[in-house]
Design a protein around this motif. Structure first.
Motif, short mmCIF file in Angstrom:
data_model
loop_
_atom_site.label_atom_id
_atom_site.label_comp_id
_atom_site.label_asym_id
_atom_site.label_seq_id
_atom_site.Cartn_x
_atom_site.Cartn_y
_atom_site.Cartn_z
N GLY A 211 -14.39 -39.98 32.37
CA GLY A 211 -13.73 -38.72 32.06
C GLY A 211 -13.85 -38.30 30.61
N LYS A 212 -14.77 -38.89 29.87
CA LYS A 212 -14.95 -38.54 28.46
C LYS A 212 -15.89 -37.34 28.32
CE LYS A 212 -14.28 -43.32 27.11
NZ LYS A 212 -13.14 -43.38 26.26
N VAL A 213 -15.74 -36.60 27.24
CA VAL A 213 -16.64 -35.49 26.94
C VAL A 213 -17.67 -36.02 25.95
CG1 VAL A 213 -16.82 -33.14 26.07
CG2 VAL A 213 -14.75 -33.85 27.29
N LEU A 214 -18.90 -36.20 26.43
CA LEU A 214 -19.95 -36.88 25.65
C LEU A 214 -21.15 -35.98 25.43
CD1 LEU A 214 -19.91 -40.30 27.54
CD2 LEU A 214 -18.71 -39.74 25.43
N ARG A 215 -21.85 -36.25 24.33
CA ARG A 215 -23.13 -35.59 24.02
C ARG A 215 -24.16 -36.67 23.76
NH1 ARG A 215 -22.68 -29.73 23.59
NH2 ARG A 215 -24.83 -29.94 22.94
N VAL A 216 -25.40 -36.37 24.12
CA VAL A 216 -26.53 -37.23 23.77
C VAL A 216 -26.93 -36.89 22.34
CG1 VAL A 216 -28.90 -37.87 24.30
CG2 VAL A 216 -27.30 -37.37 26.16
N VAL A 217 -27.06 -37.89 21.49
CA VAL A 217 -27.46 -37.68 20.11
C VAL A 217 -28.60 -38.61 19.75
CG1 VAL A 217 -25.14 -36.95 19.41
CG2 VAL A 217 -25.79 -39.35 19.19
N THR A 218 -29.29 -38.27 18.69
CA THR A 218 -30.29 -39.15 18.10
C THR A 218 -29.70 -39.68 16.82
OG1 THR A 218 -32.07 -37.84 19.06
CG2 THR A 218 -32.66 -39.30 17.24
N LEU A 219 -29.62 -41.01 16.73
CA LEU A 219 -29.02 -41.67 15.56
C LEU A 219 -30.09 -42.39 14.75
CD1 LEU A 219 -25.85 -43.29 17.17
CD2 LEU A 219 -25.99 -41.15 15.88
N LYS A 220 -29.92 -42.36 13.44
CA LYS A 220 -30.76 -43.12 12.52
C LYS A 220 -29.82 -44.09 11.81
CE LYS A 220 -34.46 -44.03 10.09
NZ LYS A 220 -35.61 -44.64 10.70
N ILE A 221 -30.11 -45.39 11.93
CA ILE A 221 -29.28 -46.38 11.26
C ILE A 221 -29.47 -46.21 9.76
CG2 ILE A 221 -28.85 -48.83 10.91
CD1 ILE A 221 -29.94 -49.25 13.79
N ALA A 222 -28.36 -46.08 9.04
CA ALA A 222 -28.42 -46.00 7.59
C ALA A 222 -28.69 -47.39 7.03
CB ALA A 222 -27.11 -45.42 7.05
N GLN A 223 -29.06 -47.47 5.80
CA GLN A 223 -29.39 -48.75 5.17
C GLN A 223 -28.24 -49.73 5.35
OE1 GLN A 223 -30.63 -48.35 1.14
NE2 GLN A 223 -31.52 -50.36 1.08
#
Length: 148
Positions: A135-147
Motif C-alpha cells: 500500500g505504499k506510494v512508490l516511484r522507480v528511480v535511478t540512484l548513483k551511490i555517492a562516494q
C-alpha cells in the motif's frame, strides 16, 4: 565520484562490464597485490569497469592473470517512496520495508548492490509503481551511490 583502481581477470576486463565483489579467497589474502585488488572493494557491492589499462599481473586465481581497471559504482534502479523521489537530491538509502516476498517489484524495492545507509544521488525519477502490495506510494528511480 572519481573511479578507483582494482584488478580483475584478464578475460573479464571489458569496459562497461559489471561485477559483484564476493570477497577474497585464502590465496588472495597472502598476495602482494591484495590492497589494490581486493582491499578497496566491498563485498556484495556492484562495480562497473569504466576503463581498462594495459597493465597485467600474474594471479593464482585467474589463469590468464589480472588486468588493472578503473571501476565506479553503476547507476542502480530502485524504488523509493514518492516523498524521497526528487531528481538531484542526495538521500540516505532505506530499502522498502515489506513482507510480500512474492511481489513482482521485490527486485526493485530491494536491489542488489545497494545497502541500507548508502548515500545516493537521485539521478532520475521514472514511473510510479501502481500495484504496491504493502500500500505504499512508490516511484522507480535511478540512484548513483555517492562516494563511500
Amino acid at each position: 565520484m572519481p573511479a578507483f583502481l582494482t584488478l580483475v581477470g584478464v578475460k573479464q576486463a571489458k569496459k562497461g562490464a559489471k561485477f559483484v565483489h564476493i570477497g577474497p579467497t585464502e590465496l588472495c589474502k597472502v598476495c602482494e597485490f591484495y590492497k589494490v585488488c581486493i582491499g578497496n572493494l566491498e563485498p556484495k557491492r556492484i562495480y562497473e569497469i569504466v576503463e581498462v589499462r594495459s597493465i597485467e599481473h600474474p594471479c593464482k586465481i585467474h589463469e590468464d592473470g589480472v588486468c588493472v581497471v578503473e571501476v565506479d559504482y553503476p547507476n542502480i534502479q530502485a524504488a523509493l517512496e514518492t516523498k524521497q523521489a526528487i531528481a538531484g537530491v542526495t538521500i540516505t538509502y532505506l530499502p522498502i520495508k515489506c513482507d510480500f516476498y512474492d511481489c513482482p517489484h521485490i527486485d526493485i524495492c530491494r536491489p542488489s548492490g545497494l545497502f541500507e545507509g548508502d548515500k545516493c544521488i537521485v539521478e532520475e525519477v521514472s514511473e510510479k509503481i501502481d500495484e504496491c502490495k504493502a500500500g505504499k506510494v512508490l516511484r522507480v528511480v535511478t540512484l548513483k551511490i555517492a562516494q563511500q
